[in-house]
Structure formats: structure tokens, C-alpha cells
Scaffold this motif. Sequence first.
Motif, PDB file in Angstrom:
ATOM      1  N   VAL A  72      31.781-114.755  -8.655  1.00  0.00           N
ATOM      2  CA  VAL A  72      32.923-115.073  -7.788  1.00  0.00           C
ATOM      3  C   VAL A  72      32.723-116.438  -7.126  1.00  0.00           C
ATOM      4  CG1 VAL A  72      34.183-114.381  -5.705  1.00  0.00           C
ATOM      5  CG2 VAL A  72      33.496-112.657  -7.380  1.00  0.00           C
ATOM      6  N   ALA A  73      31.505-116.705  -6.653  1.00  0.00           N
ATOM      7  CA  ALA A  73      31.220-117.970  -5.969  1.00  0.00           C
ATOM      8  C   ALA A  73      31.392-119.165  -6.901  1.00  0.00           C
ATOM      9  CB  ALA A  73      29.810-117.947  -5.391  1.00  0.00           C
ATOM     10  N   ALA A 126      44.908-104.048  -0.613  1.00  0.00           N
ATOM     11  CA  ALA A 126      44.900-102.872  -1.489  1.00  0.00           C
ATOM     12  C   ALA A 126      43.538-102.697  -2.154  1.00  0.00           C
ATOM     13  CB  ALA A 126      45.996-103.005  -2.541  1.00  0.00           C
ATOM     14  N   GLN A 127      42.982-103.784  -2.679  1.00  0.00           N
ATOM     15  CA  GLN A 127      41.661-103.706  -3.318  1.00  0.00           C
ATOM     16  C   GLN A 127      40.571-103.375  -2.297  1.00  0.00           C
ATOM     17  OE1 GLN A 127      40.943-106.994  -6.342  1.00  0.00           O
ATOM     18  NE2 GLN A 127      42.891-107.636  -5.458  1.00  0.00           N
ATOM     19  N   VAL A 142      33.868-107.610 -13.869  1.00  0.00           N
ATOM     20  CA  VAL A 142      33.895-108.958 -13.297  1.00  0.00           C
ATOM     21  C   VAL A 142      33.912-110.010 -14.399  1.00  0.00           C
ATOM     22  CG1 VAL A 142      31.401-109.430 -13.058  1.00  0.00           C
ATOM     23  CG2 VAL A 142      33.008-110.358 -11.396  1.00  0.00           C
ATOM     24  N   ALA A 143      33.321-109.691 -15.555  1.00  0.00           N
ATOM     25  CA  ALA A 143      33.387-110.620 -16.685  1.00  0.00           C
ATOM     26  C   ALA A 143      34.843-110.802 -17.134  1.00  0.00           C
ATOM     27  CB  ALA A 143      32.537-110.109 -17.845  1.00  0.00           C
ATOM     28  N   ALA A 167      39.560-110.323  -7.563  1.00  0.00           N
ATOM     29  CA  ALA A 167      38.129-110.559  -7.368  1.00  0.00           C
ATOM     30  C   ALA A 167      37.406-109.407  -6.684  1.00  0.00           C
ATOM     31  CB  ALA A 167      37.931-111.846  -6.561  1.00  0.00           C
ATOM     32  N   LEU A 168      38.123-108.570  -5.949  1.00  0.00           N
ATOM     33  CA  LEU A 168      37.483-107.460  -5.243  1.00  0.00           C
ATOM     34  C   LEU A 168      37.384-106.188  -6.090  1.00  0.00           C
ATOM     35  CD1 LEU A 168      39.026-107.744  -1.662  1.00  0.00           C
ATOM     36  CD2 LEU A 168      36.588-107.623  -2.168  1.00  0.00           C
TER      37      LEU A 168
END
Length: 420
Positions: free
Chosen positions: A31-32, A117-118, A160-161, A172-173
Motif C-alpha cells: 500500500v505504501a 464500509a471497508q 492485496v496483489a 486498499a483496506l
Amino acid sequence: MPSSSLIRQTVLSTGGLLVQGLGRFAYTTVVARVFGPERFGVVNTLLSLSILASLLWPTAAGNAAGTALARDLAAGRPTRPTLDALSRSFLTSVACIAVVFAAIAAFSIRAAPGDVAQFTLLVVTWSAYIYLRGVRMGMGQVESATVWDGISTAATLATVALVSVGQISTLALLPLSVGYAVFASAAALAARRASAGASADETGRGPLGHELTQLIAWNSGMLLASNGLIQFTMVFTYLTGTPDTAGQFAAAIAIATPASMLAHAVSQVLIPRMSHWQHEDAVAAVRHTRRALVAISALLAVAFAAVAALTPFVVDVVYGDRYQAAVGYTLALLGGVLLFSFTTVAASVLLVTRRARQSAIVTIGGAVVGVLGMVILGRTIDAGAAAAGGLAMGTLVTAVVHGLLAWRRRPIEAMAPTLV
């Protein structure tokens, strides 16, 4: 149970949480690097807020499950009544917490509707993970929990990939929730199967017992004031610093806090084991506990020294040139997180020896010192440094007092017969 079994279970539990910690670290790294410091600052602030939410009841319910279920097994009692009561308490708490913290995310953090929501889903799944992991520890399902830690981490990384390849910053969450949901689903099924032997009149339809309720309430206060103080540093930095400072601090806390999972892994194994020690021989339990405290404290000190030595290299390789300011924040945070880790282990002793109230009062006092320290330091130094300094001040108080209380104690039979 032989000491070798404790070492084996501690290694397994630590390995499982290490896998989870590395998976979470890999997630935050993606994410960063993919979405940049400002988006990372928002995401990590919501992650910290989700952990704060779980500390209000679910995490302590998991600790109580580790204690109560282990006692049931040691005494030859059915575990189903305790498990049913704890699970109803957990579900009620999560429903309330999710609603309240969704409002906080929307109006205080000013998160976008999709993020809210996430975030709400993450509150539910993370709380389920941490509660059900405590259940599995209490029922002696350490090996299975470790396997599912690996499976759930793989699910997180696969998700996440997909999000990063698709450049879908708005999701992202989501990946962490996917992984925690996988673990929670498997753990819930395993716990029900393990306790399925209870007869119809042993299914525990009544409310959570007064002793367990007080135990969870006081332990929640202790956890909120200790681990919650660590998570509050991220929220404090986000609310009082610049977006870039929040992103730099997010990178620092992503490196520093996984090390604290070692203490949590050890305590999840130590709590049921100390319960067995108390049941078998309360006088000998004092000696066993003191040896465990010394050994675990030494282990934590070595682990954190290694993390500190590697920090400049890790920041450079993992996050790159955009995050060089995170090195100083990380080193500052590690001192406070190490002190927090000492507190976590010592607090486990107080929990099992029915002094959760003492632990909570001491930790709340330390948290007050920490927050005041952040506010005062924030007037003269930047938000990230102030947050780390306040954390060190608060955790120093709690670590010293907890250590003294855990070391200087009497056998449980000599104490008042209450959980708190």
C-alpha cells in the motif's frame, strides 16, 4: 504438562502470529509503495482505529476464553457452556462497536464512504480473528491455529496483489478483512466441533457469568490503555500532523508494532499454561511464572534489539527514498513498544492470578501519562516525535509497575477468591 510442551506451543503460536505480522507488514508495504504516503496515512490510521475498536471487548474476550476454557479442560468440565456464553458476549459487543466506530471513521477521521464500509468490515473480521484465536489457544488447538494463520495470510497477500495490480486504491483496506475472515470461519467451525460433546442441559443458555464479565471488562480497560495507546499514536499523528508526516509515521508504526505481536503470541500460550499451573500446584506456579518472566523478557529484548539494528536498512529497502523520515520515528517507537511488550507478559500473570483490576488501573494511569506527554511534547516538536515520546513515557510507567506486581505475588490460594 512438561515445560517442553510449553516451549513447543509458544514456538508454534509465535510462528503463527509471526506469519500474520509478516503478512500485515507485506500488505502495508504494498500500500505504501503503490499508493504513496498520503493514502498510506489514511489506510494505516483506519487500521489503528480498527484495533482500538477490538480492544473495547473482543480482544479481552479472547484472553478470557484462553483462561476459562483451559480451566474447564484442566478440571474435566465441558467447554460448551463457557464457549457459548463468551461467543454471545462477543457477538453483541462487535455489533455495537462496529456501528460506533463507523461513525467515528466517518465524522472524526472524515474517511470516504467506501473506506468507512471497508473499515467496518475490518473491525468485525479483526475482532473475530483475535477472539477466536484466544478460543483455539484455550482449547489447546495451537497447531491448527498456526496452520490457519498461514492460510489466512496467503489469502490476504493474494487479495492485496489483485488490488495493487489493478491500481484500485479505493479497495486498499479490503485484503486484511479477507484473510481474517478465512481464519475466523475455520476457527469457529473447529471450536464448535471440539465442544459438540456437551449434553442438552450443558449448552450454557444463560448469560455470561459475573466473574467472566468483570474479568473481560477490566482486561478491556487494561488493553485499551496499553495497546490502545500504541494505536492512538497513529491517530494522534494523523489528526495533528501533516499528511506527509502521517504517511512517514505510518511506515514507522508498520515496522515497530509487528514486534509486539511476539508478546501477544507468548501471552496467549502463557495464559492457559499458567491456569494449568495454578490448578495443579499454586505454590509451584509462583516459581514457574518467575522463570517464564525472566526468559520471555530476555527473548523480547534480543528481538527488539535486532529490529532496531535492521531498521535503517529495512526502511531503505522496503519503502524507498520517499520514507527516510520514518527511520527516526521507528527507532523512537521501538522503545515504547518494547516496554509495552514487557507489560503484556506481566499483565498475563495478573490476569490469571485474578488481579485484572489492578492491571487495568495501573495501565489506565500509564495511558493518561502517555496522552498528556503527547499533547505537551506536541507543542515543541513535530507530531510523530511527540506521539513516540508520549508512548515511551506511558509504557515506562506501566511496565515498571506491572513487573513489580507480577514478580512479588503470593500463591492464588492466599488471595481473595475473586477474578478481579
